[in-house]
Design an enzyme around this catalytic site. Structure first.
Site, PDB file in Angstrom:
ATOM      1  CD  GLU A 186      -3.118  -0.851   0.109  1.00 49.79           C
ATOM      2  OE1 GLU A 186      -3.284   0.398  -0.436  1.00 49.79           O
ATOM      3  OE2 GLU A 186      -3.565  -1.840  -0.411  1.00 49.79           O
ATOM      4  CB  SER A 465     -53.240 -26.067  35.398  1.00 45.74           C
ATOM      5  OG  SER A 465     -54.534 -26.287  35.364  1.00 45.74           O
TER       6      SER A 465
END
Length: 773
Positions: A186, A465
């Site tokens: 780069e 229940s």
């Protein structure tokens, strides 16, 4: 001459102004440029000085602790290692790798900083005996180890508003090959230019022509960093000029090392849905499941290659492009003398070596939602999104995997069974450990990855229940009047409401059963005797019992609430059953253990809070009856689904018109609540046993869990009872069965076969009295 002089003098002021303007423009421009440079320099210093990135909070699962005797199989350990992206290797191991040979597993753990300090990497060997860890040793010297632990799985992150994610690294933590290779590809003259390289374009052009593709760009690393931090991606001459000016200023203000370190943490290297992958530290984990320091040359070359175009060269979506790009980078590194010809050839032969999925980005939205809600009382949202907090949770990925599979597969099967349109049914599951109230798993829907409506925390559904254990517990706390064999009336009942309307509760089977013992009324989930019992002990007292069990919301004191005419979330139901499973000790359910700062400083520990909410004797009697629910009652079908020897206790729950199907239960070390129903509240068509219990059964069949083995508490004794009369009996009497009783509550009369039997507790009390008389 005078006139000439006058003419010249007449024209001189205009010319002087013109000349002054010509000379002044450059000065003004220079002054303007200088002012602009001062402005840019201040902008750079303000943003770059002590560069502080907004860091997401990392959320970790529990750390898997390894010790001899732990309930853990080799298969379960290997699942955990795969979740952690440990690599299976045949040769020499390195941190983050393992080998398995049958029931022997060798693991080279990674170093990790926990809330209690840093732990180095360790090479360990584990020998398993079925579902237990039998032997744990250190490979280096063969000594036995008492404890080892694996680094925890990252289960989520709480991101900054812009969704950037990164793992910060110091420059010295970046491999030298990556630093040098990055510059070779780069910015070859990084250490020689002053932020902008005038020859960069020519150099890039020559390199690109030689390689036949674009391998280098004209921008320096400094310019790329400036663009990422300070500027937008617009392609204009003004932006390029700003980029160049700011690069020069940045280079003048800071050292090359500072610029390179910032670059290594800032560079964009990929996308994971909404999460942006920034910096080489995170990219190493995202693509390879390994720390940056452990990368090999071929992996380093791929990361460098991604700088040019993370999307175009995405190795998961475009592997051929990524491979070609990696090999080009390897060639550049070899030409720069960073790799030998042999190293380059070996690296080129390697596959991309990318992990099948990103390490540590598993999505558990229901559990993470719970974590965020519990954190909200102690931390601001902006701190969670930017301070890099490390949050250690109670999450168990193995339990979660079993829960997700149980919900997804069983709900789909139930839909198919009823020939429903796909997607009609939904489900939810919560799992905790029985003693500490730690939430181990949370599944908010049949699609566990969907980050929408969290049914675990937000689905308020009637519980049916499931409320009944609170009614029976309230009665059992009055042992002088109620025991497990107390006869209850199951005959028609009418209750007049506030406006004179009559309520006639019915049993599910539409039958009445005369007189039934209390334990049977609970096991068979009979409604009518439950209502009679609740009214007798007092509805307000039942509501107080619910509060003691952990239900905090306000519930109206109507008789119908005794049958579950109240809405709770699965999480609230789990809190209630957690207290029952923990012997009457209430502890708030928690998903967090510790919070640590980004520097590793402990900030907060979420310790166990334990309160004795209900006396141990009453809870013991209730749990015994809830075991009968599974062995002989409404959940009897569960037995065939569980491993042999796994004893559990639980309760089914069904609401009117079969809208909601519930099952809540626990083993020796796990509590779980399952719900199945429809989001539109239409009839799902399932009872608790035919719907949610199937999910629960699939879950516990897959878990490595301990059977429920109750220890009889002080003040409780087992007594032989004649089931026909509810009176004392003896072991050799036909049909006689043992039941637990609180002190002084056992029958005093005997059935014909049990003549001579007496309350063993009372016998002990009488014996002690005799010692002092």
């Amino acid at each position: 001459m005078f006139s000439l002089f006058r003419r010249r003098s007449q024209h001189k002021p205009g010319r002087s102004l013109w000349r002054t303007a010509l000379w002044g423009l450059p000065i003004v421009a220079l002054l303007g440029l200088a002012a602009y440079l001062v402005y840019l320099d201040k902008t750079i210093r303000d943003q770059f000085e002590g560069r502080r990135w907004a860091l997401p909070a990392y959320v970790y699962a529990r750390s898997l602790e390894l010790f001899p005797g732990a309930r853990l199989s080799a298969d379960a350990l290997e699942k955990e290692l795969r979740l952690l992206a440990y690599q299976p290797l045949n040769g020499a191991l390195r941190p983050g790798a393992y080998q398995r040979r049958g029931d022997t597993v060798r693991v080279f753990t990674r170093p990790f900083t926990y809330w209690d300090g840093k732990e180095p990497a360790a090479d360990i060997e584990l020998h398993f005996n079925g579902g237990d860890l039998a032997v744990l040793t250190a490979v280096k010297d063969g000594r036995s180890l008492d404890l080892a632990r694996l680094d925890p799985v990252v289960i989520g992150r709480i991101y900054p508003a812009h969704h950037e994610d990164r793992v910060l690294v110091k420059l010295e933590q970046v491999p030298g090959l990556l630093r040098d290779g990055l510059q070779a590809v780069e910015d070859k003259h990084f250490y020689r230019h002053w932020g902008v390289d005038p020859l960069a374009v020519l150099r890039a052009l020559w390199a690109n022509l030689r390689e036949g593709e674009v391998v280098q760009g004209g921008s320096t690393l400094t310019q790329q960093l400036v663009k990422n931090i300070f500027l937008t991606n617009e392609r204009t001459l003004a932006r390029k000029l700003n980029e160049a000016l700011m690069a020069v200023l940045l280079d003048a203000d800071y050292t090359k090392e500072e610029i390179l370190e910032a670059y290594c943490n800032e560079i964009y290297l990929g996308q994971d849905a909404q999460r942006a992958i920034h910096g080489f530290g995170l990219a190493s984990e995202f693509y390879f499941g390994q720390p940056l320091a452990d990368l090999q040359p071929h992996q380093i070359a791929l990361l460098i290659g991604l700088v040019k175009g993370p999307s175009y060269y995405d190795p998961r979506r475009h592997p051929q492009r990524a491979l070609a790009r990696r090999n080009v980078v390897l060639a550049v590194m070899a030409e720069a003398g960073l790799l030998t010809a042999e190293q380059t050839a070996r690296a080129r032969k390697q596959p991309l070596d990318v992990a099948a999925r990103p390490a540590g980005v598993s999505n558990y939205p229901a559990f993470l939602d719970l974590v965020r809600r519990q954190l909200s009382s102690d931390y601001r949202e902006e701190d969670l999104r930017s301070e890099g907090l490390r949050i250690f949770t109670t999450f168990d990925p193995l339990v979660q995997a079993a829960a997700e599979q149980a919900v997804s597969r069983r709900v789909a099967a139930l839909e198919k069974q009823r020939r429903y349109k796909p997607g009609s049914l939904e489900g939810a599951v919560v799992v905790t450990n029985a003693s500490g109230g730690e939430v181990l798993a949370a599944v908010g829907g049949r699609d566990p990855r969907f980050a929408g409506f969290n049914r675990v925390l937000d689905a308020e559904r009637q519980v049916g229940s499931l409320v009944k254990p609170a009614v029976y517990l309230t009665a059992l706390e009055r042992p002088a009047k109620y025991t497990l064999v107390t006869p209850l009336d199951d005959t028609p009942l009418e209750i007049k409401g506030p406006r004179g309307k009559l309520w006639r509760p019915q049993n599910y089977d539409k039958q009445f059963h005369g007189t039934v013992p209390l334990h049977m009324a609970l096991a068979q989930s009979y409604n009518v005797p439950t209502v009679r019992l609740g009214i007798d002990v007092g509805i307000e007292r039942v509501l107080e019992t619910l509060r003691q069990l952990g239900i905090e919301r306000k519930i109206d004191p109507y008789p119908a609430m005794l049958l579950g005419a109240m809405s709770l979330t699965p999480f609230e139901v789990t809190q209630m059953y957690q207290t029952i499973a923990n012997g009457g000790f209430h502890t708030p359910l928690r998903a967090i253990r510790e919070v640590v700062s980004v520097q590793g400083t402990p900030l907060q520990r979420y310790s166990l809070q334990l309160d004795q909410a209900v006396d141990a004797a009453s809870i013991y009697l209730l749990t015994t009856a809830m075991q009968e629910v599974v062995t002989e009652g409404t959940a009897q079908g569960l037995l065939s689904r569980l491993p042999v020897g796994l004893t559990v206790a639980g309760k089914t729950g069904t609401t009117d018109d079969l809208r909601d199907s519930w099952f809540a239960g626990f083993s020796g070390d796990r509590v779980a609540v399952a719900w199945v129903g429809r989001d539109d509240n239409a009839s799902a068509g399932f009872t608790g046993a035919s719907g949610a219990m199937q999910v629960w059964g699939d879950l516990f069949a897959a878990l490595e869990t301990s059977p429920l083995a109750l220890e009889t508490p002080a003040g409780v004794a087992w007594v032989w009872i004649d089931p026909a009369t509810g009176l004392l009996s003896q072991a050799d009497c036909e049909g006689a069965r043992q039941w637990p009783f609180s002190t002084g509550s056992a029958p005093t009369e005997s059935a014909p076969c049990g003549l001579g039997a007496e309350d063993p507790i009372q016998r002990s009390v009488d014996w002690l009295k005799g010692l002092f008389e």
